[in-house]
Write an enzyme that holds these catalytic residues in place. Structure first.
Site, mmCIF file in Angstrom:
data_model
loop_
_atom_site.group_PDB
_atom_site.id
_atom_site.type_symbol
_atom_site.label_atom_id
_atom_site.label_comp_id
_atom_site.label_asym_id
_atom_site.label_seq_id
_atom_site.Cartn_x
_atom_site.Cartn_y
_atom_site.Cartn_z
ATOM 1 N N THR A 183 0.932 -1.131 0.056
ATOM 2 C CA THR A 183 0.114 0.089 0.040
ATOM 3 C C THR A 183 1.016 1.228 0.055
ATOM 4 O OG1 THR A 183 -1.402 -1.264 1.679
ATOM 5 C CG2 THR A 183 -2.007 1.082 1.582
ATOM 6 N N VAL A 212 -11.476 -6.689 -0.961
ATOM 7 C CA VAL A 212 -11.181 -5.199 -0.337
ATOM 8 C C VAL A 212 -10.491 -5.628 0.903
ATOM 9 C CG1 VAL A 212 -12.025 -3.237 0.760
ATOM 10 C CG2 VAL A 212 -13.337 -4.512 -1.289
ATOM 11 N N GLY A 213 -9.279 -4.910 1.175
ATOM 12 C CA GLY A 213 -8.617 -5.171 2.349
ATOM 13 C C GLY A 213 -8.834 -4.088 3.322
ATOM 14 N N ASP A 214 -7.573 -3.568 3.941
ATOM 15 C CA ASP A 214 -7.870 -2.492 4.932
ATOM 16 C C ASP A 214 -7.777 -1.272 4.564
ATOM 17 O OD1 ASP A 214 -4.910 -3.196 4.305
ATOM 18 O OD2 ASP A 214 -4.357 -1.507 5.865
HETATM 19 N N1 GLY Z 1 -2.846 -3.172 2.790
HETATM 20 C C1 GLY Z 1 -3.539 -3.653 1.392
HETATM 21 C C2 GLY Z 1 -4.319 -4.452 1.349
HETATM 22 O O1 GLY Z 1 -4.447 -5.493 2.217
HETATM 23 O O2 GLY Z 1 -5.237 -4.664 0.362
#
Ligand code: GLY
Length: 300
Positions: A183, A212-214
């Site tokens: 990211t 979708v992640g964080d």
């Molecule tokens: N931190 C990026 C994701 O897990 O999508």
């Protein structure tokens, strides 16, 4: 600077698990952010993330990884500041700078737009169509398919077979049965004591379509409040379970020193899970990760 004014600062990262050889892109991004500081912390953090998205070496914007079909690019991004501005996009395709769409969402009645609706909104906001699968993304995709066909887990803790078992792409999988999950992010403090966080990602590889992640989830990938701002990087499925950005923000708000709060955040995760955190409050700023993480900090 009057007595009430704080020292403006921008801290950026290029993703946990990246290379410190790419610090120069972070320095450039932090400087771009600082050049917008006269428009406030939110403008500074957003401009820094635009520079990281345009760099091509980080998993965001023009450098985003390819989905498992080798063609689709799904991206997430978010912005937040200490004055209540909050906007995010999830699974958006065909835009150059997802963080600018997230910034535009922050001016609507909503905080998060996803998928087709997010892309249609981008057009209404005047953001033109853009698709770019970089050479780096194509190379990483080929490596990923090789890993998925092998015995070692491509995504730590997940059997490679899970991706073919739950496969939800239109075309069949190209592997018999890890790559990046990084990211980019920026946090900023302006002279008036406003704080902002911005982040953007090309998502996780390997992943199912629509994952979708964080990064676009408030309190998980980012948080900003009256006492500071936090942005994180790492494997979203692990980060969301610990509400990492808000957890670190809360520790800072309770008076925990910056170094201690960042270390404590990293210590929530086993070593094999990539994680990184950047943060700023009224007095301090910092960056920590358990893997190499390109980073930079620029202050006035
Ligand atoms: N931190 C990026 C994701 O897990 O999508």
């Amino acid at each position: 600077m009057t007595q009430q004014e704080l020292k403006p600062v921008v801290v950026v990262h290029g993703g946990a698990g990246g290379s410190r050889a790419d610090d120069d892109g972070c320095v450039h991004a932090a400087r771009r952010g600082m050049s917008e500081m006269n428009r406030g912390a939110l403008a500074a953090a957003t401009a820094a993330v635009v520079a990281l998205e345009d760099d091509g070496r980080y998993n965001a914007g023009s450098g985003s990884v390819l989905c498992l079909d080798g063609a689709t690019i799904e991206m997430d991004a978010a912005v937040m500041d200490s004055n209540g501005k909050l906007g995010a996009v999830a699974c958006i395709q065909r835009v150059r700078n997802p963080v600018l769409v997230a910034r535009a969402v922050a001016d609507t009645p909503h905080w998060l737009l996803a998928g087709d609706g997010a892309e249609r909104f981008a057009r209404i906001a005047g953001i033109p169509p853009y698709y770019h699968a970089s050479e780096r993304a194509r190379r990483k995709h080929d490596e990923l398919l090789r890993k998925l066909a092998g015995a070692q887990a491509a995504l730590p803790g997940v059997a490679n077979a899970a991706f073919s078992h739950y496969w939800n792409y239109a075309a069949p999988p190209q592997f018999a049965t890890e790559d990046g999950c990084d990211t980019v992010g920026a946090v900023a403090r302006d002279g008036a004591g406003n704080f902002a966080a911005a982040c953007s990602t090309g998502g996780s590889a390997p992943s199912l379509l629509g994952r979708v992640g964080d990064t676009p989830i408030i309190g998980s990938g980012f948080y900003a409040g009256k006492l500071g701002a936090v942005a994180v990087t790492g494997i979203g499925e692990h980060i969301v379970r610990r509400l990492l950005a808000h957890t670190v923000y809360q520790w800072l708000a309770e008076g925990m020193p910056m170094e201690e709060a960042l270390e404590a955040g990293i210590a929530l995760f086993p070593r094999e899970i990539d994680v990184g955190i950047i943060a700023v409050n009224r007095k301090e700023s910092g960056a920590r990760s358990n893997k190499d993480m390109p980073r930079a900090e620029v202050s006035a």
